[in-house]
Scaffold this motif. Sequence first.
Motif, PDB file in Angstrom:
ATOM      1  N   UNK A  16       0.814  -1.216   0.000  1.00  0.00           N
ATOM      2  CA  UNK A  16       0.000   0.000   0.000  1.00  0.00           C
ATOM      3  C   UNK A  16       0.850   1.271   0.000  1.00  0.00           C
ATOM      4  N   UNK A  17       1.842   1.329   0.866  1.00  0.00           N
ATOM      5  CA  UNK A  17       2.668   2.533   0.969  1.00  0.00           C
ATOM      6  C   UNK A  17       3.655   2.678  -0.177  1.00  0.00           C
ATOM      7  N   UNK A  18       3.841   1.640  -0.947  1.00  0.00           N
ATOM      8  CA  UNK A  18       4.707   1.722  -2.124  1.00  0.00           C
ATOM      9  C   UNK A  18       3.909   2.196  -3.329  1.00  0.00           C
ATOM     10  N   UNK A  19       2.650   1.782  -3.417  1.00  0.00           N
ATOM     11  CA  UNK A  19       1.784   2.160  -4.534  1.00  0.00           C
ATOM     12  C   UNK A  19       1.386   3.629  -4.436  1.00  0.00           C
ATOM     13  N   UNK A  20       0.858   4.029  -3.301  1.00  0.00           N
ATOM     14  CA  UNK A  20       0.412   5.412  -3.116  1.00  0.00           C
ATOM     15  C   UNK A  20       1.576   6.192  -2.509  1.00  0.00           C
ATOM     16  N   UNK A 109       4.235   0.971 -11.495  1.00  0.00           N
ATOM     17  CA  UNK A 109       4.970  -0.257 -11.791  1.00  0.00           C
ATOM     18  C   UNK A 109       4.076  -1.488 -11.720  1.00  0.00           C
ATOM     19  N   UNK A 110       4.192  -2.360 -12.708  1.00  0.00           N
ATOM     20  CA  UNK A 110       3.439  -3.619 -12.703  1.00  0.00           C
ATOM     21  C   UNK A 110       3.805  -4.489 -11.501  1.00  0.00           C
ATOM     22  N   UNK A 111       4.968  -4.249 -10.898  1.00  0.00           N
ATOM     23  CA  UNK A 111       5.401  -5.034  -9.748  1.00  0.00           C
ATOM     24  C   UNK A 111       4.588  -4.733  -8.494  1.00  0.00           C
ATOM     25  N   UNK A 112       3.969  -3.553  -8.414  1.00  0.00           N
ATOM     26  CA  UNK A 112       3.227  -3.183  -7.206  1.00  0.00           C
ATOM     27  C   UNK A 112       1.748  -2.890  -7.448  1.00  0.00           C
ATOM     28  N   UNK A 113       1.377  -2.563  -8.659  1.00  0.00           N
ATOM     29  CA  UNK A 113      -0.032  -2.302  -8.955  1.00  0.00           C
ATOM     30  C   UNK A 113      -0.794  -3.628  -8.992  1.00  0.00           C
ATOM     31  N   UNK A 114      -2.078  -3.628  -8.613  1.00  0.00           N
ATOM     32  CA  UNK A 114      -2.848  -4.877  -8.630  1.00  0.00           C
ATOM     33  C   UNK A 114      -3.073  -5.419 -10.040  1.00  0.00           C
ATOM     34  N   UNK A 115      -3.069  -4.532 -11.030  1.00  0.00           N
ATOM     35  CA  UNK A 115      -3.196  -4.926 -12.436  1.00  0.00           C
ATOM     36  C   UNK A 115      -2.419  -3.903 -13.264  1.00  0.00           C
ATOM     37  N   UNK A 116      -1.916  -4.324 -14.395  1.00  0.00           N
ATOM     38  CA  UNK A 116      -1.137  -3.439 -15.250  1.00  0.00           C
ATOM     39  C   UNK A 116      -2.009  -2.296 -15.782  1.00  0.00           C
ATOM     40  N   UNK A 117      -1.507  -1.066 -15.668  1.00  0.00           N
ATOM     41  CA  UNK A 117      -2.226   0.103 -16.186  1.00  0.00           C
ATOM     42  C   UNK A 117      -1.723   0.521 -17.561  1.00  0.00           C
ATOM     43  N   UNK A 118      -0.778  -0.221 -18.113  1.00  0.00           N
ATOM     44  CA  UNK A 118      -0.148   0.168 -19.377  1.00  0.00           C
ATOM     45  C   UNK A 118      -1.170   0.473 -20.470  1.00  0.00           C
ATOM     46  N   UNK A 127      -8.021  11.731 -17.769  1.00  0.00           N
ATOM     47  CA  UNK A 127      -9.200  11.787 -16.902  1.00  0.00           C
ATOM     48  C   UNK A 127      -8.869  12.222 -15.476  1.00  0.00           C
ATOM     49  N   UNK A 128      -7.658  11.918 -15.011  1.00  0.00           N
ATOM     50  CA  UNK A 128      -7.245  12.220 -13.636  1.00  0.00           C
ATOM     51  C   UNK A 128      -5.970  13.060 -13.646  1.00  0.00           C
ATOM     52  N   UNK A 129      -6.050  14.304 -14.138  1.00  0.00           N
ATOM     53  CA  UNK A 129      -4.836  15.119 -14.304  1.00  0.00           C
ATOM     54  C   UNK A 129      -4.130  15.455 -13.000  1.00  0.00           C
ATOM     55  N   UNK A 130      -4.809  15.315 -11.867  1.00  0.00           N
ATOM     56  CA  UNK A 130      -4.189  15.601 -10.576  1.00  0.00           C
ATOM     57  C   UNK A 130      -3.324  14.473 -10.051  1.00  0.00           C
ATOM     58  N   UNK A 131      -3.354  13.332 -10.734  1.00  0.00           N
ATOM     59  CA  UNK A 131      -2.548  12.187 -10.288  1.00  0.00           C
ATOM     60  C   UNK A 131      -1.343  12.037 -11.204  1.00  0.00           C
ATOM     61  N   UNK A 132      -0.170  12.002 -10.593  1.00  0.00           N
ATOM     62  CA  UNK A 132       1.076  11.808 -11.314  1.00  0.00           C
ATOM     63  C   UNK A 132       1.435  10.317 -11.210  1.00  0.00           C
ATOM     64  N   UNK A 133       1.461   9.632 -12.336  1.00  0.00           N
ATOM     65  CA  UNK A 133       1.798   8.212 -12.386  1.00  0.00           C
ATOM     66  C   UNK A 133       3.283   8.086 -12.686  1.00  0.00           C
ATOM     67  N   UNK A 134       4.047   7.512 -11.750  1.00  0.00           N
ATOM     68  CA  UNK A 134       5.498   7.400 -11.890  1.00  0.00           C
ATOM     69  C   UNK A 134       5.950   5.984 -11.531  1.00  0.00           C
ATOM     70  N   UNK A 135       7.199   5.690 -11.870  1.00  0.00           N
ATOM     71  CA  UNK A 135       7.864   4.457 -11.433  1.00  0.00           C
ATOM     72  C   UNK A 135       9.129   4.837 -10.705  1.00  0.00           C
ATOM     73  N   UNK A 136       9.716   3.867  -9.992  1.00  0.00           N
ATOM     74  CA  UNK A 136      10.988   4.120  -9.334  1.00  0.00           C
ATOM     75  C   UNK A 136      11.982   4.639 -10.347  1.00  0.00           C
TER      76      UNK A 136
END
Length: 138
Positions: A16-20, A109-118, A127-136
């Motif tokens: 949880x703390x790695x995803x969010x 990252x596919x390693x921590x997300x419950x399903x791939x968002x690719x 749709x969600x411009x306030x969310x920044x999607x990043x990887x390590x």
Amino acid sequence: MIELGGVTKKVVTGVDNIVIRQIISTIEGGRALDITDYKTAVGNTIVSSGCVIIRKNGTYKPMPIKKEEDKLVYEALPEGWEYAGILIASIDGAKEGAGILTAGMVNKSDDVMPASVTSILADLKTALPGINFMEDGE
């Protein structure tokens, strides 16, 4: 462990703390989720942190997923539904309300997300411009 009406359940919140990564804003008060289709797809009622949440006419539910090869991936957004946000913490969807992130930072990252968002990432960002999607490393 959580106590719900005399029934003890355990929800594993390992990533949880790695995803969010950052919470800036949420849907105030959270929402109850309709997990009917999700439960059928994954085989249980646990909805993991990072799950994409969609809405239509006041109903919120996890984005439909399917298994491809050895991983879970998101299906297309159902007609008439819209992206609402990202689940903040793992929950037992049969019993608890859901905290939904609308602005902040999410590890895609596919390693921590419950399903791939690719396959849906471009649409999510629009749709969600306030969310920044990043990887390590980004």
